[in-house]
Scaffold this motif. Structure first.
Motif, PDB file in Angstrom:
ATOM      1  N   LEU A  61       0.826  -1.208   0.000  1.00  0.00           N
ATOM      2  CA  LEU A  61       0.000   0.000   0.000  1.00  0.00           C
ATOM      3  C   LEU A  61       0.865   1.265   0.000  1.00  0.00           C
ATOM      4  O   LEU A  61       1.753   1.414   0.831  1.00  0.00           O
ATOM      5  N   THR A  62       0.573   2.152  -0.936  1.00  0.00           N
ATOM      6  CA  THR A  62       1.130   3.500  -0.947  1.00  0.00           C
ATOM      7  C   THR A  62      -0.048   4.467  -0.974  1.00  0.00           C
ATOM      8  O   THR A  62      -1.026   4.231  -1.676  1.00  0.00           O
ATOM      9  N   TYR A  63       0.044   5.534  -0.208  1.00  0.00           N
ATOM     10  CA  TYR A  63      -1.055   6.489  -0.230  1.00  0.00           C
ATOM     11  C   TYR A  63      -0.522   7.914  -0.314  1.00  0.00           C
ATOM     12  O   TYR A  63       0.591   8.219   0.105  1.00  0.00           O
ATOM     13  N   TYR A  64      -1.328   8.756  -0.927  1.00  0.00           N
ATOM     14  CA  TYR A  64      -1.020  10.166  -1.089  1.00  0.00           C
ATOM     15  C   TYR A  64      -2.234  10.973  -0.655  1.00  0.00           C
ATOM     16  O   TYR A  64      -3.359  10.469  -0.660  1.00  0.00           O
ATOM     17  N   THR A  65      -2.012  12.220  -0.326  1.00  0.00           N
ATOM     18  CA  THR A  65      -3.116  13.143  -0.116  1.00  0.00           C
ATOM     19  C   THR A  65      -3.083  14.185  -1.222  1.00  0.00           C
ATOM     20  O   THR A  65      -2.064  14.859  -1.422  1.00  0.00           O
ATOM     21  N   ASN A  66      -4.168  14.259  -1.966  1.00  0.00           N
ATOM     22  CA  ASN A  66      -4.294  15.252  -3.023  1.00  0.00           C
ATOM     23  C   ASN A  66      -4.663  16.588  -2.393  1.00  0.00           C
ATOM     24  O   ASN A  66      -5.775  16.755  -1.897  1.00  0.00           O
ATOM     25  N   PRO A  67      -3.756  17.566  -2.408  1.00  0.00           N
ATOM     26  CA  PRO A  67      -4.031  18.833  -1.722  1.00  0.00           C
ATOM     27  C   PRO A  67      -5.073  19.687  -2.427  1.00  0.00           C
ATOM     28  O   PRO A  67      -5.640  20.599  -1.842  1.00  0.00           O
ATOM     29  N   GLY A  68      -5.330  19.400  -3.700  1.00  0.00           N
ATOM     30  CA  GLY A  68      -6.311  20.157  -4.456  1.00  0.00           C
ATOM     31  C   GLY A  68      -5.739  20.596  -5.787  1.00  0.00           C
ATOM     32  O   GLY A  68      -4.516  20.624  -5.954  1.00  0.00           O
ATOM     33  N   PRO A  69      -6.619  20.881  -6.737  1.00  0.00           N
ATOM     34  CA  PRO A  69      -8.080  20.830  -6.614  1.00  0.00           C
ATOM     35  C   PRO A  69      -8.576  19.413  -6.389  1.00  0.00           C
ATOM     36  O   PRO A  69      -7.919  18.453  -6.779  1.00  0.00           O
ATOM     37  N   ASN A  70      -9.729  19.323  -5.750  1.00  0.00           N
ATOM     38  CA  ASN A  70     -10.277  18.031  -5.374  1.00  0.00           C
ATOM     39  C   ASN A  70     -11.480  17.664  -6.238  1.00  0.00           C
ATOM     40  O   ASN A  70     -12.057  18.496  -6.914  1.00  0.00           O
ATOM     41  N   GLY A  71     -11.827  16.399  -6.200  1.00  0.00           N
ATOM     42  CA  GLY A  71     -12.895  15.847  -7.025  1.00  0.00           C
ATOM     43  C   GLY A  71     -12.479  14.464  -7.471  1.00  0.00           C
ATOM     44  O   GLY A  71     -11.280  14.155  -7.527  1.00  0.00           O
ATOM     45  N   PHE A  72     -13.446  13.622  -7.791  1.00  0.00           N
ATOM     46  CA  PHE A  72     -13.147  12.238  -8.154  1.00  0.00           C
ATOM     47  C   PHE A  72     -12.114  12.141  -9.274  1.00  0.00           C
ATOM     48  O   PHE A  72     -11.128  11.409  -9.176  1.00  0.00           O
ATOM     49  N   SER A 176     -10.990  15.406 -17.531  1.00  0.00           N
ATOM     50  CA  SER A 176     -12.137  15.360 -16.623  1.00  0.00           C
ATOM     51  C   SER A 176     -11.728  15.527 -15.159  1.00  0.00           C
ATOM     52  O   SER A 176     -10.910  14.761 -14.653  1.00  0.00           O
ATOM     53  N   PRO A 177     -12.334  16.481 -14.455  1.00  0.00           N
ATOM     54  CA  PRO A 177     -12.048  16.644 -13.037  1.00  0.00           C
ATOM     55  C   PRO A 177     -12.972  15.832 -12.127  1.00  0.00           C
ATOM     56  O   PRO A 177     -12.717  15.722 -10.937  1.00  0.00           O
ATOM     57  N   HIS A 178     -14.025  15.272 -12.686  1.00  0.00           N
ATOM     58  CA  HIS A 178     -15.033  14.614 -11.855  1.00  0.00           C
ATOM     59  C   HIS A 178     -15.309  13.199 -12.375  1.00  0.00           C
ATOM     60  O   HIS A 178     -14.461  12.578 -12.998  1.00  0.00           O
ATOM     61  N   PHE A 179     -16.502  12.681 -12.124  1.00  0.00           N
ATOM     62  CA  PHE A 179     -16.824  11.307 -12.498  1.00  0.00           C
ATOM     63  C   PHE A 179     -16.848  11.105 -14.014  1.00  0.00           C
ATOM     64  O   PHE A 179     -16.852   9.968 -14.474  1.00  0.00           O
ATOM     65  N   ASN A 180     -16.866  12.180 -14.784  1.00  0.00           N
ATOM     66  CA  ASN A 180     -16.834  12.011 -16.236  1.00  0.00           C
ATOM     67  C   ASN A 180     -15.508  11.429 -16.721  1.00  0.00           C
ATOM     68  O   ASN A 180     -15.400  11.019 -17.873  1.00  0.00           O
ATOM     69  N   LEU A 181     -14.504  11.343 -15.835  1.00  0.00           N
ATOM     70  CA  LEU A 181     -13.270  10.648 -16.203  1.00  0.00           C
ATOM     71  C   LEU A 181     -13.549   9.180 -16.523  1.00  0.00           C
ATOM     72  O   LEU A 181     -12.858   8.582 -17.358  1.00  0.00           O
ATOM     73  N   THR A 182     -14.563   8.596 -15.879  1.00  0.00           N
ATOM     74  CA  THR A 182     -14.894   7.192 -16.142  1.00  0.00           C
ATOM     75  C   THR A 182     -15.363   6.987 -17.574  1.00  0.00           C
ATOM     76  O   THR A 182     -15.252   5.882 -18.120  1.00  0.00           O
ATOM     77  N   LEU A 183     -15.881   8.031 -18.205  1.00  0.00           N
ATOM     78  CA  LEU A 183     -16.292   7.964 -19.611  1.00  0.00           C
ATOM     79  C   LEU A 183     -15.145   8.368 -20.535  1.00  0.00           C
ATOM     80  O   LEU A 183     -14.972   7.789 -21.606  1.00  0.00           O
ATOM     81  N   GLU A 184     -14.357   9.338 -20.102  1.00  0.00           N
ATOM     82  CA  GLU A 184     -13.249   9.820 -20.936  1.00  0.00           C
ATOM     83  C   GLU A 184     -12.244   8.719 -21.252  1.00  0.00           C
ATOM     84  O   GLU A 184     -11.822   8.568 -22.411  1.00  0.00           O
ATOM     85  N   LEU A 185     -11.853   7.937 -20.259  1.00  0.00           N
ATOM     86  CA  LEU A 185     -10.794   6.952 -20.467  1.00  0.00           C
ATOM     87  C   LEU A 185     -11.173   5.889 -21.505  1.00  0.00           C
ATOM     88  O   LEU A 185     -10.422   5.662 -22.463  1.00  0.00           O
ATOM     89  N   PRO A 186     -12.318   5.209 -21.368  1.00  0.00           N
ATOM     90  CA  PRO A 186     -12.630   4.177 -22.373  1.00  0.00           C
ATOM     91  C   PRO A 186     -12.947   4.742 -23.748  1.00  0.00           C
ATOM     92  O   PRO A 186     -12.578   4.148 -24.766  1.00  0.00           O
ATOM     93  N   LEU A 187     -13.623   5.893 -23.818  1.00  0.00           N
ATOM     94  CA  LEU A 187     -13.940   6.452 -25.130  1.00  0.00           C
ATOM     95  C   LEU A 187     -12.673   6.865 -25.867  1.00  0.00           C
ATOM     96  O   LEU A 187     -12.535   6.632 -27.076  1.00  0.00           O
ATOM     97  N   LYS A 188     -11.733   7.462 -25.162  1.00  0.00           N
ATOM     98  CA  LYS A 188     -10.463   7.797 -25.808  1.00  0.00           C
ATOM     99  C   LYS A 188      -9.747   6.535 -26.282  1.00  0.00           C
ATOM    100  O   LYS A 188      -9.179   6.501 -27.383  1.00  0.00           O
ATOM    101  N   ALA A 189      -9.752   5.502 -25.433  1.00  0.00           N
ATOM    102  CA  ALA A 189      -9.079   4.253 -25.812  1.00  0.00           C
ATOM    103  C   ALA A 189      -9.694   3.669 -27.077  1.00  0.00           C
ATOM    104  O   ALA A 189      -8.986   3.220 -27.985  1.00  0.00           O
TER     105      ALA A 189
END
Length: 244
Positions: A61-72, A176-189
């Protein structure tokens, strides 16, 4: 082939322990070389404290804290810039995705595909306690994507997917800064000519906390990504396509 698993986590104090322990046990049992990369998205609860303790228990396990901007999307992207593996999957912190499915995806990828996509809506797929209104919106949105892009694949918005490192690098820059990343990745692929196969997977509603997906806020963002990828498909002259 080393597997990386990127997990965004915002206020997942109650879920993160069970998720990471179950995931780690499954990957160890399958003898898969791996790392687990969690992005704490500036949580306001005890998620960071839990991750600190879990890192003493889970050696991969490795973990990071995203200081921002935040969003999924920002949290996933933060992990995607830091993982070390030869392939990478995105999973949820609430254990809605089944680690046993990830093991199957990993072995399937080694047959030579660039990506392995999951679908909860084909034979062998399963959903448990899926909220009715979200299911309706999910099926409508995926039907629109499927028709517009002339796809047989019917679960593009499902975040649970596995990509080779070379594929993920070929999808940058991310928009995509939010949940639309889930659509961006497969459509681009798909638009950029990467090979993929589809396996059934299961989805189980979270036991603790609240879903971070705010449907009312996401419609225009999903639409933006759909239009962007559509423009790339028909007007980019293949400038971004996979080079053989």
């Amino acid at each position: 082939m080393k597997l990386s698993v990127v997990i965004p986590a915002y206020n997942e104090e109650e879920s993160i322990g069970e998720t990471l322990r179950t995931l780690y046990a499954s990957l160890v049992q399958a003898q898969i070389s791996h790392e687990i990369v969690v992005t704490n998205d500036n949580s306001k609860d005890g998620t960071l404290v839990r991750l600190t303790a879990l890192a003493q228990e889970i050696p991969t396990l490795t973990y990071y804290t995203n200081p921002g901007p935040n969003g999924f999307g920002y949290a996933v992207r933060y992990g995607l810039e830091r993982y070390q593996g030869d392939c990478v999957a995105v999973m949820m912190a609430d254990l809605s995705d089944d680690p046993a499915d990830l093991v199957r995806f990993y072995h399937k990828l080694q047959e030579g595909y660039d990506c392995v996509f999951g679908s909860r809506w084909i034979k062998g797929g399963r959903v448990l306690d899926y909220p009715a209104h979200k299911k309706t919106l999910n099926r409508v949105a995926n039907t629109i994507v499927r028709l517009v892009f002339r796809l047989r694949y019917n679960d593009c918005t499902n975040a649970f997917k596995l990509y080779r490192r070379s594929t993920m690098d070929g999808l940058k820059p991310f928009l995509s800064p939010h949940f639309n990343l889930t659509l961006e990745l497969p459509l681009k692929a798909i638009v950029r000519g990467y090979t993929y196969t589809v396996l059934p997977n299961s989805w189980t509603n979270r036991k603790y906390g609240e879903s971070k997906l705010k449907i009312k806020e996401m419609g225009s963002r999903y639409f933006f990504i759909l239009v962007y990828c559509l423009i790339e498909k028909y007007f980019s002259q293949g400038d971004f396509r996979k080079r053989s």
